[in-house]
Design a protein around this motif. Structure first.
Motif, PDB file in Angstrom:
ATOM      1  N   GLY A  33       0.804  -1.216   0.000  1.00 55.17           N
ATOM      2  CA  GLY A  33       0.000   0.000   0.000  1.00 55.17           C
ATOM      3  C   GLY A  33       0.834   1.262   0.000  1.00 55.17           C
ATOM      4  O   GLY A  33       0.530   2.232  -0.707  1.00 55.17           O
ATOM      5  N   LEU A  34       1.900   1.263   0.767  1.00 54.57           N
ATOM      6  CA  LEU A  34       2.770   2.429   0.809  1.00 54.57           C
ATOM      7  C   LEU A  34       3.461   2.666  -0.536  1.00 54.57           C
ATOM      8  O   LEU A  34       3.622   3.814  -0.976  1.00 54.57           O
ATOM      9  N   ILE A  35       3.856   1.587  -1.190  1.00 53.58           N
ATOM     10  CA  ILE A  35       4.481   1.711  -2.519  1.00 53.58           C
ATOM     11  C   ILE A  35       3.494   2.310  -3.524  1.00 53.58           C
ATOM     12  O   ILE A  35       3.842   3.189  -4.324  1.00 53.58           O
ATOM     13  N   LEU A  36       2.251   1.854  -3.477  1.00 55.18           N
ATOM     14  CA  LEU A  36       1.227   2.377  -4.388  1.00 55.18           C
ATOM     15  C   LEU A  36       0.946   3.857  -4.122  1.00 55.18           C
ATOM     16  O   LEU A  36       0.746   4.636  -5.053  1.00 55.18           O
ATOM     17  N   THR A  37       0.943   4.242  -2.857  1.00 57.94           N
ATOM     18  CA  THR A  37       0.732   5.654  -2.519  1.00 57.94           C
ATOM     19  C   THR A  37       1.865   6.511  -3.055  1.00 57.94           C
ATOM     20  O   THR A  37       1.643   7.616  -3.593  1.00 57.94           O
ATOM     21  N   GLY A  38       3.110   6.026  -2.931  1.00 61.02           N
ATOM     22  CA  GLY A  38       4.240   6.743  -3.502  1.00 61.02           C
ATOM     23  C   GLY A  38       4.121   6.861  -5.014  1.00 61.02           C
ATOM     24  O   GLY A  38       4.436   7.914  -5.594  1.00 61.02           O
ATOM     25  N   ALA A  39       3.644   5.790  -5.663  1.00 59.51           N
ATOM     26  CA  ALA A  39       3.450   5.833  -7.115  1.00 59.51           C
ATOM     27  C   ALA A  39       2.395   6.866  -7.497  1.00 59.51           C
ATOM     28  O   ALA A  39       2.512   7.536  -8.531  1.00 59.51           O
ATOM     29  N   ALA A  40       1.350   7.022  -6.652  1.00 59.02           N
ATOM     30  CA  ALA A  40       0.309   8.018  -6.926  1.00 59.02           C
ATOM     31  C   ALA A  40       0.890   9.422  -6.974  1.00 59.02           C
ATOM     32  O   ALA A  40       0.613  10.203  -7.895  1.00 59.02           O
ATOM     33  N   SER A  41       1.715   9.745  -5.989  1.00 59.42           N
ATOM     34  CA  SER A  41       2.327  11.075  -5.964  1.00 59.42           C
ATOM     35  C   SER A  41       3.262  11.274  -7.156  1.00 59.42           C
ATOM     36  O   SER A  41       3.305  12.356  -7.753  1.00 59.42           O
ATOM     37  N   ALA A  42       4.003  10.238  -7.491  1.00 59.93           N
ATOM     38  CA  ALA A  42       4.943  10.341  -8.616  1.00 59.93           C
ATOM     39  C   ALA A  42       4.212  10.597  -9.928  1.00 59.93           C
ATOM     40  O   ALA A  42       4.630  11.441 -10.738  1.00 59.93           O
ATOM     41  N   VAL A  43       3.103   9.895 -10.149  1.00 63.54           N
ATOM     42  CA  VAL A  43       2.333  10.082 -11.384  1.00 63.54           C
ATOM     43  C   VAL A  43       1.798  11.505 -11.458  1.00 63.54           C
ATOM     44  O   VAL A  43       1.812  12.148 -12.513  1.00 63.54           O
ATOM     45  N   GLY A  44       1.309  12.027 -10.320  1.00 64.23           N
ATOM     46  CA  GLY A  44       0.769  13.381 -10.312  1.00 64.23           C
ATOM     47  C   GLY A  44       1.781  14.440 -10.689  1.00 64.23           C
ATOM     48  O   GLY A  44       1.420  15.502 -11.225  1.00 64.23           O
ATOM     49  N   LEU A  45       3.052  14.184 -10.445  1.00 61.89           N
ATOM     50  CA  LEU A  45       4.097  15.157 -10.767  1.00 61.89           C
ATOM     51  C   LEU A  45       4.388  15.249 -12.262  1.00 61.89           C
ATOM     52  O   LEU A  45       5.075  16.176 -12.705  1.00 61.89           O
ATOM     53  N   PHE A  46       3.860  14.294 -13.045  1.00 59.30           N
ATOM     54  CA  PHE A  46       4.154  14.273 -14.477  1.00 59.30           C
ATOM     55  C   PHE A  46       3.252  15.185 -15.297  1.00 59.30           C
ATOM     56  O   PHE A  46       3.516  15.418 -16.475  1.00 59.30           O
ATOM     57  N   TRP A  74      -6.700  11.594 -12.514  1.00 67.50           N
ATOM     58  CA  TRP A  74      -7.430  10.341 -12.305  1.00 67.50           C
ATOM     59  C   TRP A  74      -6.483   9.205 -11.915  1.00 67.50           C
ATOM     60  O   TRP A  74      -6.783   8.418 -11.015  1.00 67.50           O
ATOM     61  N   ALA A  75      -5.347   9.108 -12.593  1.00 64.47           N
ATOM     62  CA  ALA A  75      -4.387   8.047 -12.267  1.00 64.47           C
ATOM     63  C   ALA A  75      -3.875   8.217 -10.838  1.00 64.47           C
ATOM     64  O   ALA A  75      -3.739   7.232 -10.086  1.00 64.47           O
ATOM     65  N   THR A  76      -3.605   9.468 -10.451  1.00 69.83           N
ATOM     66  CA  THR A  76      -3.149   9.739  -9.086  1.00 69.83           C
ATOM     67  C   THR A  76      -4.201   9.303  -8.074  1.00 69.83           C
ATOM     68  O   THR A  76      -3.899   8.630  -7.070  1.00 69.83           O
ATOM     69  N   LEU A  77      -5.457   9.659  -8.327  1.00 71.09           N
ATOM     70  CA  LEU A  77      -6.532   9.326  -7.387  1.00 71.09           C
ATOM     71  C   LEU A  77      -6.779   7.826  -7.308  1.00 71.09           C
ATOM     72  O   LEU A  77      -7.056   7.284  -6.225  1.00 71.09           O
ATOM     73  N   ILE A  78      -6.677   7.129  -8.427  1.00 69.18           N
ATOM     74  CA  ILE A  78      -6.898   5.675  -8.417  1.00 69.18           C
ATOM     75  C   ILE A  78      -5.780   4.965  -7.669  1.00 69.18           C
ATOM     76  O   ILE A  78      -6.030   4.107  -6.808  1.00 69.18           O
ATOM     77  N   LEU A  79      -4.529   5.313  -7.964  1.00 73.59           N
ATOM     78  CA  LEU A  79      -3.403   4.698  -7.256  1.00 73.59           C
ATOM     79  C   LEU A  79      -3.450   5.028  -5.766  1.00 73.59           C
ATOM     80  O   LEU A  79      -3.134   4.195  -4.912  1.00 73.59           O
ATOM     81  N   LEU A  80      -3.869   6.249  -5.461  1.00 74.02           N
ATOM     82  CA  LEU A  80      -3.998   6.662  -4.065  1.00 74.02           C
ATOM     83  C   LEU A  80      -5.036   5.817  -3.336  1.00 74.02           C
ATOM     84  O   LEU A  80      -4.835   5.409  -2.184  1.00 74.02           O
ATOM     85  N   GLY A  81      -6.147   5.533  -4.011  1.00 77.44           N
ATOM     86  CA  GLY A  81      -7.178   4.688  -3.415  1.00 77.44           C
ATOM     87  C   GLY A  81      -6.691   3.274  -3.163  1.00 77.44           C
ATOM     88  O   GLY A  81      -6.944   2.689  -2.095  1.00 77.44           O
ATOM     89  N   LEU A  82      -5.982   2.702  -4.132  1.00 77.39           N
ATOM     90  CA  LEU A  82      -5.438   1.352  -3.962  1.00 77.39           C
ATOM     91  C   LEU A  82      -4.443   1.303  -2.804  1.00 77.39           C
ATOM     92  O   LEU A  82      -4.458   0.376  -1.982  1.00 77.39           O
ATOM     93  N   GLY A  83      -3.576   2.314  -2.744  1.00 79.45           N
ATOM     94  CA  GLY A  83      -2.588   2.360  -1.668  1.00 79.45           C
ATOM     95  C   GLY A  83      -3.243   2.474  -0.307  1.00 79.45           C
ATOM     96  O   GLY A  83      -2.820   1.824   0.656  1.00 79.45           O
ATOM     97  N   TRP A  84      -4.291   3.292  -0.223  1.00 80.21           N
ATOM     98  CA  TRP A  84      -5.010   3.432   1.050  1.00 80.21           C
ATOM     99  C   TRP A  84      -5.601   2.098   1.485  1.00 80.21           C
ATOM    100  O   TRP A  84      -5.530   1.735   2.657  1.00 80.21           O
ATOM    101  N   ASN A  85      -6.197   1.371   0.559  1.00 86.37           N
ATOM    102  CA  ASN A  85      -6.834   0.110   0.933  1.00 86.37           C
ATOM    103  C   ASN A  85      -5.838  -0.860   1.550  1.00 86.37           C
ATOM    104  O   ASN A  85      -6.052  -1.377   2.662  1.00 86.37           O
ATOM    105  N   PHE A  86      -4.755  -1.123   0.860  1.00 86.91           N
ATOM    106  CA  PHE A  86      -3.768  -2.072   1.381  1.00 86.91           C
ATOM    107  C   PHE A  86      -3.153  -1.569   2.689  1.00 86.91           C
ATOM    108  O   PHE A  86      -2.963  -2.327   3.636  1.00 86.91           O
TER     109      PHE A  86
END
Length: 402
Positions: A294-307, A315-327
């Motif tokens: 989950g923490l890795i997915l949350t980090g990926a969410a922030s990274a995608v948003g910076l692009f 949308w990609a940031t929010l979806i990855l953020l949701g997945l990271g939160w769940n785990f």
């Protein structure tokens, strides 16, 4: 002889049926009540931007929502310990109905502070809703508790759809009062949830549970509990920190409210969708590994948003953020179940949620000011610091148990 030998089996069957009924009802109410949070997150910063005396206070209603969550958890735990979870459920849904009514009135009279009071009540409701996940484990066998917990969380999949569509189809129904009809609808959904909760049958607190077991100070000093709190805090803090700012950031980038609603819909689906499998993953791989994912997915969410700042990036940031939160959050919640005795559950679970929501409130308050002063990219970059803390805590916990 035959009748006597089948009695234990009959009692077990009744118990299993009641467990399944509880989980189903709690999952349905998680879906209905979760729409409350979706509505607040989709509209709170936008309404704040319209009504607040200062643009820096735009996300304050969402932050007040989180404060309501934090301040409610300890009293709710105390009431549940003495009078049972059923009373807490009814008080919480009552706050949900009140939240919708007050918010609609705030739209009519253009009162920012009345809207903040409404979101506070909505936060109280949301805190009670999040206790559903622990309530599902109250009458489940130990080996089924992670699955019961995640099954209830899975109901939130539908919360994203219900909440986002409620906003989309009702926000302009009462012109010129934007979102007034939305909050009337939210109050009606909360009332329906209360009716379904009446069918949840949970054991009343025993004398031992009312006594409370070990002192709380001893329990919370356990390394496993500290790790669970850190992971839960970081998972929820970052989800709220970024999700609070995202709808307003999309508006500031020239994107439509409808695109923000849809992004939040898929964010909430991503938050709860994995719950159909999270319990099994925890049983198979352990809570710590699920939290790490989950923490890795949350980090990926922030990274995608910076692009970039296109709709697809948000949308990609929010979806990855949701997945990271769940785990991260479900895994951390499963860790909490390992740290207390049955008679200690109400106090320990409510303390855990108080720590999570209290810290989350700080991030929520900061996100609006940071977005206003420094922009969306700064909000994203700051998220990496708490992630590093949680990852280091997980690594230390793994070494301690090796």
């Amino acid at each position: 002889m035959t009748t006597i030998s089948t009695l234990p089996d009959a009692e077990a069957a009744i118990s299993l049926r009641q467990e399944r009924s509880n989980v189903l009802r709690l999952a349905i109410c998680q879906a209905l009540a979760g729409a409350n949070a979706t509505v607040v997150f989709a509209t709170g910063a936008v309404v704040g931007d319209m009504l607040a005396p200062s643009k820096a206070l735009a996300t304050m209603p969402v932050s007040i929502f989180v404060v309501g969550m934090a301040l409610c958890t300890l009293p709710a735990g105390a009431i549940a310990q003495r009078h049972g979870r059923g009373m807490v459920f009814m008080l919480g849904t009552g706050c949900g109905v009140l939240a919708g009514a007050l918010a609609a009135l705030a739209m009519l009279v253009a009162s920012f502070w009345l809207f903040c009071l409404a979101t506070f009540c909505a936060g109280v409701y949301a805190a009670v809703v999040l206790s559903f996940r622990f309530a599902a484990t109250d009458c489940a066998a130990p080996e089924r508790r992670p699955r019961a917990l995640s099954a209830v969380m899975a109901g939130g999949v539908f919360a994203g759809v219900i909440g986002a569509q409620l906003v989309t189809y009702t926000m302009n129904l009462w012109p010129p009062y934007l979102f007034a009809a939305t909050y009337v609808g939210q109050a009606a959904v909360a009332a329906l949830s209360a009716l379904i909760l009446l069918g949840v049958k949970l054991p009343m607190p025993t004398a031992a549970e009312q006594a409370g077991g070990r002192p709380l100070g001893i329990i919370v000093r356990q390394p496993r509990f500290i790790l669970a709190v850190i992971c839960g805090v970081v998972s929820y803090l970052l989800m709220n920190f970024l999700m609070t700012a995202a709808p307003l950031a999309m508006k500031l980038c020239g994107l439509s409210q409808e695109s923000a609603n849809l992004g939040l819909q898929w964010h909430v689906v991503a938050m709860y969708g994995p719950s159909f499998w999270t319990g099994r993953l925890i049983t198979r791989f352990g809570a710590a590994k699920v939290v790490a994912a989950g923490l890795i997915l949350t980090g990926a969410a922030s990274a995608v948003g910076l692009f970039g700042i296109d709709v697809t990036h948000f949308w990609a940031t929010l979806i990855l953020l949701g997945l990271g939160w769940n785990f991260g959050f479900v895994g951390a919640s499963a860790m909490v179940l390992e740290c207390h005795r049955p008679e200690e559950k109400a106090r320990v679970q409510s303390f855990n949620d108080f720590a999570v929501f209290g810290t989350m409130a700080i991030g929520s308050f900061l996100s609006g000011g940071l977005l206003s002063a420094f922009g969306w990219n700064m909000v994203l970059m700051l998220s990496f610091a708490p992630l590093l803390v949680a990852i280091l805590a997980l690594a230390a916990g793994r070494r301690a148990t090796a």
